[in-house]
Design a protein around this motif. Structure first.
Motif, PDB file in Angstrom:
ATOM      1  N   ALA A  49       0.838  -1.196   0.000  1.00 43.20           N
ATOM      2  CA  ALA A  49       0.000   0.000   0.000  1.00 43.20           C
ATOM      3  C   ALA A  49       0.876   1.251   0.000  1.00 43.20           C
ATOM      4  CB  ALA A  49      -0.920  -0.005   1.204  1.00 43.20           C
TER       5      ALA A  49
ATOM      6  N   ASN B 180      -5.286  -0.332  -2.061  1.00 42.90           N
ATOM      7  CA  ASN B 180      -4.480   0.683  -2.746  1.00 42.90           C
ATOM      8  C   ASN B 180      -3.054   0.194  -2.998  1.00 42.90           C
ATOM      9  OD1 ASN B 180      -4.243   3.099  -4.098  1.00 42.90           O
ATOM     10  ND2 ASN B 180      -3.586   4.220  -2.293  1.00 42.90           N
TER      11      ASN B 180
ATOM     12  N   ASN C 171      -5.178   3.143  -6.712  1.00 47.65           N
ATOM     13  CA  ASN C 171      -6.427   3.920  -6.643  1.00 47.65           C
ATOM     14  C   ASN C 171      -6.218   5.416  -6.796  1.00 47.65           C
ATOM     15  OD1 ASN C 171      -7.686   1.492  -6.036  1.00 47.65           O
ATOM     16  ND2 ASN C 171      -7.596   1.839  -3.840  1.00 47.65           N
ATOM     17  N   ASN C 172      -4.980   5.877  -6.819  1.00 50.60           N
ATOM     18  CA  ASN C 172      -4.712   7.321  -6.748  1.00 50.60           C
ATOM     19  C   ASN C 172      -4.882   8.069  -8.061  1.00 50.60           C
ATOM     20  OD1 ASN C 172      -4.095   6.778  -4.111  1.00 50.60           O
ATOM     21  ND2 ASN C 172      -1.906   6.946  -4.359  1.00 50.60           N
TER      22      ASN C 172
END
Length: 89
Positions: A29, A76, A81-82
């Motif tokens: 992550a 993530n 996901n960013n």
């Protein structure tokens, strides 16, 4: 409305990602860290109680499973996901 490819900007310099051969990449992550590599999201799946994204990398067929890899969803992993981009056709 139609949508085109989904491109994701991830933390691709991470060692486990660079050396991925087979299996699901898990437990990496990155929160809000900025990415440094783009991949294409091509699908998703579920295996051994793990949800994962299927991505296509540009590093050729020697990386991952013939150029494709699986990255754990919902955590993530690699900052997946960013930064998500897609075209509206």
């Amino acid at each position: 409305m139609k949508y085109g490819l989904v491109v994701i900007y991830i933390h691709g310099s991470e060692t486990n990602f660079r050396n991925l051969h087979k299996g699901i990449l898990r437990g990496i992550a990155y929160g809000d860290i900025k990415g440094d590599h783009a991949v294409v999201l091509v699908g998703w799946g579920w295996k051994q109680d793990i949800d994962y994204w299927i991505i296509r990398n540009s590093w050729g067929t020697e990386w991952g499973d013939a150029g494709y890899g699986m990255v754990e969803r919902h955590h993530n992993s690699l900052g997946i996901n960013n930064f998500i981009y897609y075209a509206i056709l």
